[in-house]
Design a protein around this motif. Structure first.
Motif, PDB file in Angstrom:
ATOM      1  N   PRO A 262       0.829  -1.230   0.159  1.00  0.00           N
ATOM      2  CA  PRO A 262       0.109  -0.096   0.150  1.00  0.00           C
ATOM      3  C   PRO A 262       0.896   1.068   0.118  1.00  0.00           C
ATOM      4  O   PRO A 262       0.598   2.242  -0.525  1.00  0.00           O
ATOM      5  CB  PRO A 262      -0.916  -0.067   1.356  1.00  0.00           C
ATOM      6  CG  PRO A 262      -0.883  -1.656   1.481  1.00  0.00           C
ATOM      7  CD  PRO A 262       0.343  -1.965   1.193  1.00  0.00           C
ATOM      8  N   GLY A 305      -7.793   0.908  -3.365  1.00  0.00           N
ATOM      9  CA  GLY A 305      -6.336   1.078  -3.111  1.00  0.00           C
ATOM     10  C   GLY A 305      -6.378   2.299  -2.131  1.00  0.00           C
ATOM     11  O   GLY A 305      -7.148   2.365  -1.018  1.00  0.00           O
ATOM     12  N   SER A 306      -5.729   3.186  -2.487  1.00  0.00           N
ATOM     13  CA  SER A 306      -5.381   4.523  -1.799  1.00  0.00           C
ATOM     14  C   SER A 306      -6.133   5.631  -2.007  1.00  0.00           C
ATOM     15  O   SER A 306      -5.967   6.878  -1.605  1.00  0.00           O
ATOM     16  CB  SER A 306      -3.768   5.049  -1.805  1.00  0.00           C
ATOM     17  OG  SER A 306      -3.613   5.236  -3.254  1.00  0.00           O
ATOM     18  N   PHE A 328      -4.694  -0.801   3.208  1.00  0.00           N
ATOM     19  CA  PHE A 328      -4.761   0.133   2.359  1.00  0.00           C
ATOM     20  C   PHE A 328      -5.241   1.500   3.281  1.00  0.00           C
ATOM     21  O   PHE A 328      -5.276   2.663   2.794  1.00  0.00           O
ATOM     22  CB  PHE A 328      -5.532   0.095   1.296  1.00  0.00           C
ATOM     23  CG  PHE A 328      -4.692  -0.262   0.036  1.00  0.00           C
ATOM     24  CD1 PHE A 328      -3.931   0.641  -0.540  1.00  0.00           C
ATOM     25  CD2 PHE A 328      -4.652  -1.433  -0.477  1.00  0.00           C
ATOM     26  CE1 PHE A 328      -2.997   0.390  -1.808  1.00  0.00           C
ATOM     27  CE2 PHE A 328      -3.799  -1.853  -1.580  1.00  0.00           C
ATOM     28  CZ  PHE A 328      -3.070  -0.784  -2.166  1.00  0.00           C
TER      29      PHE A 328
END
Length: 469
Positions: A262, A305-306, A328
């Motif tokens: 991440p 995700g981010s 994440f």
């Protein structure tokens, strides 16, 4: 005898079949000799092909064919008119005629189709689309449903018994398996439907046409055995080098990388978004039109995700985030804080194949970017997408995909895939994801192939678009 030619003498030495007529034997020997010479002359072309340098010709060929087609149609107009004159007889009672053309190329047959027909176009070369669009604009008496980048042997995205007529002109000469192509045509045709064809074939063996067909065949062939052999050898070497990583994965020692990945993805995201900013703006520009009547828009992002996409979503949108990697969340919260124009409705730790925590038909839009490359079962993910989307909702996607088989990119994608899988936390760089999207059963699919600017070459080929439930 004094009248015996040098060819006759050589034929007496090399031709062992005493049953063959003398003239036929002479012609056979001369033909084989000429084929050998042409094969030797073609050796540089085989080497160029083995090195994957035919990619340029793959792009140029549609332009050449576009010009040739106009001349061919003039010469064959009467024959094509005769061939297609019975097409209207196969339309359903009271309905439009649905035609699927295999290997549509530049659309040179469109002018011969009856007015009001609905046409589905397929071709394995995506570079035909530019010229195909020109033909579509010229032949506005037809309705065009979609253009599928698929081979004739694999029309899995077309439902069984769904078309009235299948057209195939100057195509069966180039497919790998004629029988498989015909099986696919038979599968998608409704009972009573028709298969229309026009193909060049081998000439009578006693003719000069037959002679030159065999002599010039090496110039027309496009085998890639040398390239495939080299690619498989290099891939095997890469597999051997990644064996320790494979053993670590089996032993459960890759878990620490799940925590580190991440952080890497978060930092890479900034560079990727800068390079893909224009493409993402174009992709998400019409997300707002799928809002409900009260103006609310509920969006689910799979593999969030981010939170790299948050900046492209419309103001006031409610976002539900889902990702199988719980590590994440730290970076996701940072993106949430930076994008206060959105409302966030939780973070679901779940893979795309199993989002049971999200209710049926509960979201207006689903987003999936750079995710279908790493899931275990893309079709199952797409079934989940259809389940959670409300009727009329949209699925937006942006994915890197496998390149054209004649390119160096394709070569290195297959060679480096074993290593990339571990570096990318399960990312696979050889998927033809567009085939999964075409087979997913959405009512509409808007898809286009692009080359991502300035990104790593092995992930440069992308597809982007949206589909509607």
């Amino acid at each position: 005898p004094s009248t015996c030619s040098i060819t006759d003498v050589i034929c007496c030495l090399f031709i062992t079949s005493v049953d063959a007529p003398p003239r036929a034997a002479n012609m056979t020997f001369l033909m084989r000799l000429c084929i050998l010479v042409v094969n030797v002359l073609c050796l540089p072309l085989h080497l160029i092909e083995a090195l994957g340098l035919y990619q340029i010709y793959k792009r140029i060929f549609p332009m050449c064919l576009y010009r040739i087609s106009a001349n061919y149609n003039k010469k064959m107009r009467d024959k094509k008119t005769e061939l297609f004159r019975s097409l209207p007889e196969f339309s359903k009672p009271g309905g439009k005629l649905t035609i699927l053309e295999i290997g549509c190329g530049t659309g040179s047959n469109f002018e011969f189709y009856p007015p009001g027909s609905k046409v589905i176009c397929t071709d394995p070369n995506p570079h035909f689309q530019k010229y195909l669009t020109k033909s579509m604009e010229t032949n506005d008496h037809l309705t065009y449903e979609r253009f599928l980048v698929v081979s004739g042997e694999d029309l899995g995205s077309i439902e069984d018994e769904s078309v009235d007529a299948v057209v195939c002109t100057l195509v069966l000469c180039t497919v790998n398996s004629v029988a498989q192509t015909l099986r696919e045509a038979h599968r998608i045709l409704r009972p009573g439907g028709a298969f229309f064809f026009m193909e060049h074939v081998v000439a009578e063996p006693s003719t000069w046409a037959y002679f030159f067909q065999h002599v010039l065949q090496p110039l027309c062939s496009a085998e890639t055995k040398m390239q495939r052999c080299l690619m498989k050898s290099c891939r095997l070497l890469c597999l051997a080098l990644t064996l320790p990583l494979r053993l670590m994965e089996l032993a459960g020692l890759c878990a620490p990388y799940k925590r580190v990945f991440p952080l890497l993805a978060y930092n890479i995201t900034f560079s990727y978004n800068d390079k893909m900013h224009r493409a993402k703006r174009e992709l998400f520009r019409n997300v707002g039109k799928f809002a409900r009547e009260d103006g609310s828009l509920r969006l689910l992002e799979i593999g969030c995700g981010s939170g790299a996409n948050f900046g492209f979503y419309p103001d006031g949108c409610t976002v539900v985030c889902a990702d199988p990697n719980p590590h994440f969340e730290k970076y996701l919260r940072m993106s949430m804080d930076a994008n206060a124009h959105l409302t966030y409705d939780g973070f679901v730790v779940a893979p795309g194949e199993d989002m049971g925590a999200v209710e049926d038909e509960s979201v207006d839009v689903v987003v999936c970017t750079l995710v279908l490359c790493s899931v275990g079962d893309a079709l199952r993910v797409l079934r989940e997408v259809r389940r959670v989307l409300r009727p009329g909702g949209a699925f937006y996607f942006l994915e890197h995909v496998v390149s054209d088989p004649s390119s160096w990119t394709y070569f290195f994608q297959h060679v480096l895939e074993p290593l990339w899988y571990y570096l990318g936390d399960g990312c696979t760089i050889t998927r033809a994801t567009w085939k999964d999207l075409e087979a997913a059963g959405f009512s509409e699919l808007h898809l286009k192939h692009i080359e991502a600017p300035e990104v790593t070459p092995v992930i440069r080929p992308h597809i982007m678009g949206y589909s509607i439930k």
